[in-house]
Scaffold this motif. Structure first.
Motif, PDB file in Angstrom:
ATOM      1  N   LEU A 137      42.818  54.081  36.403  1.00  0.00           N
ATOM      2  CA  LEU A 137      42.234  53.955  35.069  1.00  0.00           C
ATOM      3  C   LEU A 137      43.291  53.617  34.027  1.00  0.00           C
ATOM      4  CD1 LEU A 137      39.825  54.111  33.192  1.00  0.00           C
ATOM      5  CD2 LEU A 137      40.186  56.596  33.035  1.00  0.00           C
ATOM      6  N   THR A 138      44.426  54.295  34.074  1.00  0.00           N
ATOM      7  CA  THR A 138      45.500  54.032  33.114  1.00  0.00           C
ATOM      8  C   THR A 138      46.001  52.604  33.248  1.00  0.00           C
ATOM      9  OG1 THR A 138      46.169  56.354  33.293  1.00  0.00           O
ATOM     10  CG2 THR A 138      47.737  54.845  32.269  1.00  0.00           C
ATOM     11  N   LEU A 139      46.126  52.140  34.480  1.00  0.00           N
ATOM     12  CA  LEU A 139      46.586  50.785  34.719  1.00  0.00           C
ATOM     13  C   LEU A 139      45.567  49.766  34.213  1.00  0.00           C
ATOM     14  CD1 LEU A 139      48.874  49.118  36.083  1.00  0.00           C
ATOM     15  CD2 LEU A 139      47.447  49.084  38.128  1.00  0.00           C
ATOM     16  N   ALA A 140      44.298  50.006  34.477  1.00  0.00           N
ATOM     17  CA  ALA A 140      43.260  49.091  34.016  1.00  0.00           C
ATOM     18  C   ALA A 140      43.276  48.969  32.498  1.00  0.00           C
ATOM     19  CB  ALA A 140      41.888  49.574  34.496  1.00  0.00           C
ATOM     20  N   ASN A 141      43.480  50.078  31.800  1.00  0.00           N
ATOM     21  CA  ASN A 141      43.555  50.033  30.337  1.00  0.00           C
ATOM     22  C   ASN A 141      44.772  49.263  29.864  1.00  0.00           C
ATOM     23  OD1 ASN A 141      41.197  51.530  30.022  1.00  0.00           O
ATOM     24  ND2 ASN A 141      42.283  53.489  30.005  1.00  0.00           N
ATOM     25  N   ALA A 142      45.905  49.479  30.534  1.00  0.00           N
ATOM     26  CA  ALA A 142      47.140  48.797  30.139  1.00  0.00           C
ATOM     27  C   ALA A 142      47.040  47.296  30.342  1.00  0.00           C
ATOM     28  CB  ALA A 142      48.317  49.363  30.930  1.00  0.00           C
ATOM     29  N   LEU A 143      46.277  46.869  31.351  1.00  0.00           N
ATOM     30  CA  LEU A 143      46.192  45.459  31.707  1.00  0.00           C
ATOM     31  C   LEU A 143      44.905  44.793  31.188  1.00  0.00           C
ATOM     32  CD1 LEU A 143      47.486  45.805  35.361  1.00  0.00           C
ATOM     33  CD2 LEU A 143      48.680  44.678  33.491  1.00  0.00           C
ATOM     34  N   ALA A 144      44.249  45.436  30.243  1.00  0.00           N
ATOM     35  CA  ALA A 144      42.973  44.930  29.746  1.00  0.00           C
ATOM     36  C   ALA A 144      43.068  43.515  29.193  1.00  0.00           C
ATOM     37  CB  ALA A 144      42.417  45.876  28.682  1.00  0.00           C
ATOM     38  N   ASP A 145      44.227  43.152  28.635  1.00  0.00           N
ATOM     39  CA  ASP A 145      44.401  41.813  28.050  1.00  0.00           C
ATOM     40  C   ASP A 145      45.111  40.846  28.999  1.00  0.00           C
ATOM     41  OD1 ASP A 145      43.186  42.539  25.636  1.00  0.00           O
ATOM     42  OD2 ASP A 145      45.066  43.366  24.869  1.00  0.00           O
ATOM     43  N   THR A 146      45.380  41.282  30.213  1.00  0.00           N
ATOM     44  CA  THR A 146      46.075  40.438  31.190  1.00  0.00           C
ATOM     45  C   THR A 146      45.041  39.657  31.992  1.00  0.00           C
ATOM     46  OG1 THR A 146      47.890  42.028  31.349  1.00  0.00           O
ATOM     47  CG2 THR A 146      47.683  40.428  33.131  1.00  0.00           C
ATOM     48  N   PRO A 147      45.064  38.324  31.937  1.00  0.00           N
ATOM     49  CA  PRO A 147      43.984  37.541  32.548  1.00  0.00           C
ATOM     50  C   PRO A 147      43.974  37.542  34.068  1.00  0.00           C
ATOM     51  CG  PRO A 147      45.667  36.085  31.654  1.00  0.00           C
ATOM     52  CD  PRO A 147      46.021  37.468  31.195  1.00  0.00           C
ATOM     53  N   SER A 148      45.141  37.718  34.702  1.00  0.00           N
ATOM     54  CA  SER A 148      45.192  37.622  36.156  1.00  0.00           C
ATOM     55  C   SER A 148      46.150  38.673  36.712  1.00  0.00           C
ATOM     56  CB  SER A 148      45.632  36.213  36.584  1.00  0.00           C
ATOM     57  OG  SER A 148      45.636  36.082  37.989  1.00  0.00           O
ATOM     58  N   TRP A 149      45.603  39.648  37.427  1.00  0.00           N
ATOM     59  CA  TRP A 149      46.436  40.687  38.035  1.00  0.00           C
ATOM     60  C   TRP A 149      45.692  41.302  39.211  1.00  0.00           C
ATOM     61  CZ3 TRP A 149      45.075  45.930  38.396  1.00  0.00           C
ATOM     62  CH2 TRP A 149      43.981  46.330  37.628  1.00  0.00           C
ATOM     63  N   PHE A 150      46.463  41.945  40.080  1.00  0.00           N
ATOM     64  CA  PHE A 150      45.873  42.762  41.129  1.00  0.00           C
ATOM     65  C   PHE A 150      46.853  43.865  41.493  1.00  0.00           C
ATOM     66  CE2 PHE A 150      48.127  39.412  43.465  1.00  0.00           C
ATOM     67  CZ  PHE A 150      48.837  40.125  44.424  1.00  0.00           C
ATOM     68  N   ALA A 151      46.319  44.952  41.989  1.00  0.00           N
ATOM     69  CA  ALA A 151      47.134  46.061  42.459  1.00  0.00           C
ATOM     70  C   ALA A 151      47.171  46.037  43.981  1.00  0.00           C
ATOM     71  CB  ALA A 151      46.563  47.388  41.970  1.00  0.00           C
ATOM     72  N   PHE A 152      48.233  46.587  44.551  1.00  0.00           N
ATOM     73  CA  PHE A 152      48.323  46.654  46.012  1.00  0.00           C
ATOM     74  C   PHE A 152      49.239  47.795  46.418  1.00  0.00           C
ATOM     75  CE2 PHE A 152      52.047  44.241  44.926  1.00  0.00           C
ATOM     76  CZ  PHE A 152      52.979  44.497  45.913  1.00  0.00           C
ATOM     77  N   ASP A 153      49.209  48.113  47.689  1.00  0.00           N
ATOM     78  CA  ASP A 153      50.065  49.131  48.314  1.00  0.00           C
ATOM     79  C   ASP A 153      49.649  50.563  48.000  1.00  0.00           C
ATOM     80  OD1 ASP A 153      51.763  48.158  50.182  1.00  0.00           O
ATOM     81  OD2 ASP A 153      53.597  48.433  49.039  1.00  0.00           O
ATOM     82  N   MET A 154      48.433  50.766  47.487  1.00  0.00           N
ATOM     83  CA  MET A 154      47.968  52.126  47.263  1.00  0.00           C
ATOM     84  C   MET A 154      47.648  52.808  48.583  1.00  0.00           C
ATOM     85  SD  MET A 154      46.723  49.730  45.064  1.00  0.00           S
ATOM     86  CE  MET A 154      45.007  49.485  45.464  1.00  0.00           C
TER      87      MET A 154
END
Length: 215
Positions: free
Chosen positions: A93-110
Motif C-alpha cells: 500500500l505504501t509503495l502504491a501511494n508513493a508511485l501513484a504518479d509513476t506511469p510505468s512500474w512493477f514490483a518483484f521478488d516479494m
C-alpha cells in the motif's frame, strides 16, 4: 537545469542505476544518469521507520529516501519502467501511494504471502521463474515474469515465448548480476526472433552495451 537525454529503448533496465563503479550502485547520481539516459531502472526498496528507502541490505539511518529518487525521475519526465525490487514485507500500500504518479512500474521478488497484497490491490507485479522455481507462483494475476538464472544459463526462447503468448511481459536477468559472464548469453539472445518484442526486457549492469547489442 538538467534535461532528459536521448530516450533509450524501454526494454533495457539498468540494475541499481547507471554506474561505472560498484560503490555508485543505488545512489542518487546513478539513478539520475539512468533516468536522463532514458533507461528503465531497477531499484531496491525497503522501509526504515515508516519511510520507503533505497537499500539492498537492511537500511541504516541516512539511507536514500525513495521519494528523492522519484523526484529525479519526474525531473527526467519519468522515462522507462521502474522495476521495484521489494526487500521487505508489508510495503504494497505504501509503495502504491508513493508511485501513484509513476506511469510505468512493477514490483518483484516479494515473498509469496506478501505478493497476495499486490494481487488484492490490483497492483502490477512480476512473478519469478528460475531453475529453482520452474512453476512461477501466482502467475495468473502477474503482469509479467522475472526470469532469473542463479547458477546456470537455462533460459530458452520457447520459455519466453510461452509467457508472451499468454499476454505477459518478461524481464530476463543478465548473468553478470550473479557473477557469471554475459557475452555468450547475450549473443544467444540476440538471435532470438522475439528480441524486438517490446514486452521483453533485460535487467543488466551494462545498459549502454546492452542497448548496442540487444536493442
Amino acid at each position: 537545469m538538467r534535461t532528459r537525454g536521448t530516450l533509450q529503448p524501454v526494454n533495457v533496465i539498468s540494475h541499481r542505476g547507471l554506474w561505472a563503479e560498484a560503490k555508485e550502485r543505488n545512489t542518487i547520481a546513478a539513478f539520475q544518469r539512468s533516468f536522463l539516459a532514458g533507461y528503465g531502472t531497477e531499484i531496491d526498496v525497503r522501509d526504515l521507520d515508516g519511510t520507503l528507502v533505497v537499500s539492498h541490505d537492511p537500511p541504516r539511518l541516512g539511507a536514500l529516501p525513495l521519494a528523492d529518487v522519484l523526484a529525479e525521475h519526474a525531473v527526467a519526465s519519468r522515462p522507462g519502467v521502474l522495476a521495484i525490487n521489494i526487500k521487505a514485507n508489508g510495503l504494497a500500500l505504501t509503495l502504491a501511494n508513493a508511485l501513484a504518479d509513476t506511469p510505468s512500474w512493477f514490483a518483484f521478488d516479494m515473498a509469496v504471502a506478501d505478493t497476495l497484497a499486490f494481487v488484492r490491490g490490483g497492483l502490477p507485479y512480476f512473478t519469478r521463474q528460475s531453475e529453482y522455481e520452474p512453476a512461477p507462483p501466482l502467475l495468473d494475476d502477474a503482469a509479467g515474469v522475472w526470469i532469473d538464472s542463479f547458477r546456470s544459463d537455462w533460459v530458452q526462447e520457447q520459455v519466453v515465448r510461452s509467457h508472451l503468448d499468454a499476454g505477459r511481459a518478461v524481464c530476463l536477468v543478465s548473468p553478470e548480476l550473479h557473477g557469471r559472464a554475459h557475452e555468450a548469453v547475450w549473443e544467444d539472445w540476440s538471435r532470438w526472433e522475439l528480441r524486438d518484442d517490446v514486452r521483453v526486457s533485460i535487467c543488466t549492469d551494462y545498459p549502454q552495451r546492452a542497448t548496442e547489442v540487444l536493442a
